[in-house]
Scaffold this motif. Structure first.
Motif, short mmCIF file in Angstrom:
data_model
loop_
_atom_site.label_atom_id
_atom_site.label_comp_id
_atom_site.label_asym_id
_atom_site.label_seq_id
_atom_site.Cartn_x
_atom_site.Cartn_y
_atom_site.Cartn_z
N ASN A 14 0.85 -1.19 -0.15
CA ASN A 14 0.17 -0.04 -0.13
C ASN A 14 0.77 1.36 0.10
O ASN A 14 1.06 1.95 1.00
CB ASN A 14 -0.95 0.08 1.17
CG ASN A 14 -1.87 1.25 1.27
OD1 ASN A 14 -2.04 2.10 0.30
ND2 ASN A 14 -2.63 1.33 2.27
N THR A 16 0.24 4.06 -1.20
CA THR A 16 -0.27 5.39 -0.88
C THR A 16 -0.30 5.79 0.31
O THR A 16 -0.42 7.06 0.55
CB THR A 16 -1.82 5.20 -1.35
OG1 THR A 16 -2.50 4.21 -0.75
CG2 THR A 16 -1.96 4.97 -2.67
N GLN A 17 0.07 4.95 1.43
CA GLN A 17 0.10 5.26 2.77
C GLN A 17 1.70 6.21 2.89
O GLN A 17 1.53 7.44 3.61
CB GLN A 17 0.30 4.37 3.75
CG GLN A 17 -1.06 3.99 4.23
CD GLN A 17 -1.71 4.61 4.78
OE1 GLN A 17 -2.72 5.05 4.31
NE2 GLN A 17 -1.54 4.96 6.06
N TRP A 19 2.95 8.47 0.40
CA TRP A 19 2.71 9.52 -0.01
C TRP A 19 1.49 10.49 0.70
O TRP A 19 1.73 11.41 0.64
CB TRP A 19 2.22 9.20 -1.63
CG TRP A 19 3.14 8.46 -2.57
CD1 TRP A 19 4.59 8.92 -2.61
CD2 TRP A 19 2.88 7.29 -3.50
NE1 TRP A 19 5.11 8.20 -3.24
CE2 TRP A 19 4.30 7.21 -3.90
CE3 TRP A 19 1.72 6.85 -3.81
CZ2 TRP A 19 4.51 6.01 -4.81
CZ3 TRP A 19 2.07 5.84 -4.63
CH2 TRP A 19 3.32 5.62 -5.13
N LYS A 20 0.65 9.52 1.40
CA LYS A 20 -0.28 10.36 1.98
C LYS A 20 0.69 11.06 3.25
O LYS A 20 0.39 12.22 3.42
CB LYS A 20 -1.33 9.47 2.81
CG LYS A 20 -2.37 10.13 3.66
CD LYS A 20 -3.27 9.16 4.46
CE LYS A 20 -4.28 9.90 5.28
NZ LYS A 20 -3.74 10.88 6.23
N HIS A 21 1.48 10.20 3.77
CA HIS A 21 2.40 10.77 4.88
C HIS A 21 3.09 12.28 4.22
O HIS A 21 3.17 13.00 4.89
CB HIS A 21 3.44 9.87 5.58
CG HIS A 21 4.58 10.26 6.08
ND1 HIS A 21 4.56 10.92 7.76
CD2 HIS A 21 5.79 10.72 5.47
CE1 HIS A 21 5.71 11.40 7.91
NE2 HIS A 21 6.40 11.25 6.68
N TRP A 23 2.39 14.14 1.90
CA TRP A 23 1.52 15.49 1.61
C TRP A 23 1.18 15.77 3.10
O TRP A 23 1.26 17.20 3.24
CB TRP A 23 0.21 15.05 0.94
CG TRP A 23 -0.84 15.90 0.87
CD1 TRP A 23 -1.89 16.08 1.64
CD2 TRP A 23 -0.78 17.08 0.21
NE1 TRP A 23 -2.63 17.37 1.17
CE2 TRP A 23 -1.89 17.90 0.54
CE3 TRP A 23 0.25 17.74 -0.74
CZ2 TRP A 23 -2.22 19.13 -0.03
CZ3 TRP A 23 0.07 19.06 -1.24
CH2 TRP A 23 -1.30 19.82 -0.71
N ASP A 24 0.64 15.11 4.12
CA ASP A 24 0.29 15.63 5.17
C ASP A 24 1.46 16.33 5.91
O ASP A 24 1.01 17.15 6.55
CB ASP A 24 -0.42 14.45 6.23
CG ASP A 24 -1.30 13.71 5.68
OD1 ASP A 24 -2.04 14.39 4.92
OD2 ASP A 24 -1.96 12.77 6.23
N THR A 28 1.27 19.95 3.01
CA THR A 28 0.44 20.85 3.56
C THR A 28 0.88 21.98 3.76
O THR A 28 0.29 22.99 3.70
CB THR A 28 -0.69 20.22 4.51
OG1 THR A 28 0.16 19.58 5.57
CG2 THR A 28 -1.43 19.16 4.08
N GLN A 39 -2.54 18.70 -3.93
CA GLN A 39 -1.59 17.36 -4.19
C GLN A 39 -0.94 17.30 -5.73
O GLN A 39 0.10 17.02 -5.75
CB GLN A 39 -2.43 16.16 -3.84
CG GLN A 39 -2.78 16.34 -2.15
CD GLN A 39 -3.65 14.92 -1.84
OE1 GLN A 39 -3.66 13.98 -2.62
NE2 GLN A 39 -4.34 15.01 -0.74
#
Length: 160
Positions: A14, A16-17, A19-21, A23-24, A28, A39
């Motif tokens: 996974n 995307t976890q 890349w989510k990190h 971005w977060d 941001t 994004q």
């Protein structure tokens, strides 16, 4: 993204976890700039800068390539600083038990809010709050030790 911005420390299916990190944690903050305020813009600009900077190409020109050979950290830093004119932040995984070499985990190239190159490593006690450092991060890495042999992997495998 899988090719140019992989999670080399975690072999999770996974992705995307990761890349989510990113971005977060970084996106941001960077989104206060219009050029990075979504994004799509953030990751698109990061990939554009990555290709423009061409770290691997610059290291290859200095004779430093991903391999099983060890390099001196000072040689890696000098090659990058000499080409870019700024000091990168190079982070490593420490030597595993019984090993003598650290392993490069990431190389940060930093930019101002105007996306101009800037030193990542400030002299002790100094800081410049105007700098916007766009970096790829993880807490498992620390600044590389100049005195240890350094392994520059093509990718990290089986890190626990």
């Amino acid at each position: 993204m899988r090719h140019y911005w992989p999670d080399v420390l975690h072999s999770s299916q996974n992705r995307t976890q990761f890349w989510k990190h990113e971005w977060d944690k970084h996106g941001t903050c960077a989104a206060t700039l219009e050029v990075l305020n979504s994004q799509k813009k953030y990751f698109g600009k990061a990939l554009e800068l990555y290709q423009h900077i061409d770290l691997n190409g610059r290291l290859l020109k200095a004779g430093i390539k991903p391999s099983s050979s060890y390099y001196k950290m000072t040689a890696i830093k000098e090659a990058l600083t000499g080409f870019y004119g700024v000091t990168p932040k190079i982070q490593c995984l420490p030597p595993e038990e019984g090993e003598k070499a650290q392993t490069i985990g990431q190389i940060e190239i930093c930019f101002t809010r105007e996306l101009e190159l800037v030193n990542c490593m400030e002299p002790e006690g100094e800081s410049n709050p105007i700098q916007a450092h766009f970096k790829f991060g993880t807490s498992e890495l620390s600044v590389c030790n100049d005195s240890l042999p350094t392994y520059y992997p093509s990718e990290l495998q089986d890190h626990k």
